[in-house]
Design an enzyme around this catalytic site. Sequence first.
Site, PDB file in Angstrom:
ATOM      1  N   LYS A 270      -9.707   0.721  11.026  1.00 12.87           N
ATOM      2  CA  LYS A 270      -9.894  -0.585  10.259  1.00 12.87           C
ATOM      3  C   LYS A 270     -10.254  -1.464  11.293  1.00 12.87           C
ATOM      4  CE  LYS A 270      -6.895   0.893   6.346  1.00 12.87           C
ATOM      5  NZ  LYS A 270      -7.482   1.239   5.355  1.00 12.87           N
TER       6      LYS A 270
ATOM      7  N   ASP B 243       3.281  -3.522   8.257  1.00  9.84           N
ATOM      8  CA  ASP B 243       2.077  -2.832   8.063  1.00  9.84           C
ATOM      9  C   ASP B 243       0.972  -3.719   8.505  1.00  9.84           C
ATOM     10  OD1 ASP B 243      -0.199  -1.596   6.926  1.00  9.84           O
ATOM     11  OD2 ASP B 243       0.762  -1.029   4.935  1.00  9.84           O
TER      12      ASP B 243
ATOM     13  N   GLN C 211      -4.083  -4.409   7.602  1.00  9.65           N
ATOM     14  CA  GLN C 211      -5.082  -5.485   7.182  1.00  9.65           C
ATOM     15  C   GLN C 211      -4.733  -6.579   7.917  1.00  9.65           C
ATOM     16  OE1 GLN C 211      -7.716  -4.519   5.314  1.00  9.65           O
ATOM     17  NE2 GLN C 211      -6.834  -2.533   4.441  1.00  9.65           N
TER      18      GLN C 211
ATOM     19  N   CYS D 232      -4.871   2.751  -3.599  1.00 11.07           N
ATOM     20  CA  CYS D 232      -3.564   3.208  -2.870  1.00 11.07           C
ATOM     21  C   CYS D 232      -2.598   2.229  -3.042  1.00 11.07           C
ATOM     22  CB  CYS D 232      -3.850   3.784  -1.710  1.00 11.07           C
ATOM     23  SG  CYS D 232      -5.115   5.009  -1.515  1.00 11.07           S
TER      24      CYS D 232
ATOM     25  N   HIS E  63       1.009  -1.246  -0.088  1.00  6.52           N
ATOM     26  CA  HIS E  63       0.099  -0.104   0.090  1.00  6.52           C
ATOM     27  C   HIS E  63       0.768   1.386   0.117  1.00  6.52           C
ATOM     28  CE1 HIS E  63      -2.849   3.058   1.468  1.00  6.52           C
ATOM     29  NE2 HIS E  63      -3.686   2.197   1.387  1.00  6.52           N
TER      30      HIS E  63
HETATM   31  C1  LIG Z   1      -2.343  -2.389   4.062  1.00  2.00           C
HETATM   32  C2  LIG Z   1      -2.645  -0.892   4.138  1.00  2.00           C
HETATM   33  N1  LIG Z   1      -1.687  -0.124   4.739  1.00  2.00           N
HETATM   34  C3  LIG Z   1      -1.735   1.197   5.087  1.00  2.00           C
HETATM   35  C4  LIG Z   1      -3.029   1.727   5.159  1.00  2.00           C
HETATM   36  C5  LIG Z   1      -3.148   3.094   5.530  1.00  2.00           C
HETATM   37  O1  LIG Z   1      -4.264   2.969   6.426  1.00  2.00           O
HETATM   38  P1  LIG Z   1      -4.606   4.663   6.832  1.00  2.00           P
HETATM   39  O2  LIG Z   1      -5.334   4.941   5.866  1.00  2.00           O
HETATM   40  O3  LIG Z   1      -5.593   4.257   8.099  1.00  2.00           O
HETATM   41  O4  LIG Z   1      -3.383   5.283   7.505  1.00  2.00           O
HETATM   42  C6  LIG Z   1      -4.241   1.002   4.415  1.00  2.00           C
HETATM   43  C7  LIG Z   1      -5.280   1.694   4.055  1.00  2.00           C
HETATM   44  O5  LIG Z   1      -6.098   1.291   3.350  1.00  2.00           O
HETATM   45  C8  LIG Z   1      -3.893  -0.412   3.985  1.00  2.00           C
HETATM   46  O6  LIG Z   1      -5.044  -1.077   3.729  1.00  2.00           O
END
Ligand SMILES: Cc1ncc(COP(=O)(O)O)c(C=O)c1O
Length: 458
Positions: free
Chosen positions: A231, A205, A208, A373, A132
Amino acid sequence: MSTAVLTRPAAPAPGAAPLLPVVGAGLAVPLATGGTAPYAQLDTAASTPALAAVADRVAEALPLYASVHRGAGYLSQVSTALYESARDRIAAFVGARDDDVCVVTRNTTDALGLLAGCVPDGGGVLVLDAEHHADLLPWQRRGDATVLATPPTVAATLTALADVLGRRRYALLAVTGASNVTGEALPLADVVALAHAAGTRVVVDGAQLVPHRRFSLADSGADWVAFSGHKLYAPYGAGALVGRRDWLDAGPAYLAGGGAVAEVTVEETRWVAAPHRHEGGSPNVLGAVALAAACEALDALPAGALEAHERALRARLADGLQALPGVRVLRIWPDSGEPTGVVGFTVTDADPGLVAAFLSAEHGIGLRDGRFCAHPLLERLRVPGGALRASVGVGTTGADVDRLLAGLAAYLSDGPSVAYAVVDGRWQPADDPRPLAGLAGADPAALARGAGCGGPAR
Ligand SMILES: Cc1ncc(COP(=O)(O)O)c(C=O)c1O
């Protein structure tokens, strides 16, 4: 004399009913074809609804809310205790070691950005191109990142990582705990072992991952994990970075301001240690309380219940999608382990934005279209123009999944019933009769300004 036979009611099959109650379940949304339908929230990978237990906890904490770390007043003391207890709860949820530190952030993006500022200079960061953007751009921006093209199998990816890690010393490897496009992940224990053998630390990260699987820093050996409350059924603006203290104590304060300092003169500032070093300004007490309440609720589930619920729903979703003509479920690797409840897919000759608009306007289903993204990953998956994504969570049921499958089948057989047009870069019914909420504070004209994570680029 008759004998009463007591039988225990059979537990519902995994996925048949919500695993935990969420706020807004069954909310009726308007349809462009007239009438309403209960909202099927199949976009939990983007944001989850609040758990009812989380909303209750926030309502309990609200009357107690006051400044933290600063006030002598009774409620300031209570709020400080609530905030610091929440920190401990959040850290425990991800299996923090005794000497780990938990910084309360806004979200995963914030947490990874914070860590990026603390990687020792000259260290170098290694990352795959399957990430991401939140786990790619902070490293890319440092200027010392190596972005590795993701090989076509898990086995080849592990070999490539070992190879690159063996060629020079990296300070950090940043890796997703689960892809937001496919739900897949590399075997974390193997990745950590490879990295540590090369003297490289690992940040996961966990955006998810931690809402969907038990995760432990101590057990996995990973050095940090970043995740988001919105999330994790706690959409009150808090997330976290949890892990090793040393870099966080040595790095520059992420938010320079009150609360992060021990002493300030006109010439210089003496900063306190982490976590407060990085939490300058007034912290998000209610966000932290909400996140801690969500952690508590998920921790209280019987072992395996969350995984069984999501496994059943994912199988129903992926199998059902694959049975539809022209639908392709996206996978990064053919040999990856069991993915989380996130299913990216394409529909042959169909614009993902139009399909998503149809499912929303005519079936009351919320799912995601676009590039998630994760632009480099979508290139790699040969869908540079975007795809669709459905994702499940504790509030999802098999009936929600079935409605998506039926809606998509209707699209494939009959097409839309009303006309659609692209307005401000997004497909929507040409003459959309649906009121946009009628809620205080929701101005329909403001919708076009909210491109956020991408608008046309999303
Ligand atoms: C795998 C992953 N990492 C990071 C993020 C970023 O999360 P946030 O928008 O809550 O900062 C997301 C958001 O969809 C994500 O799916």
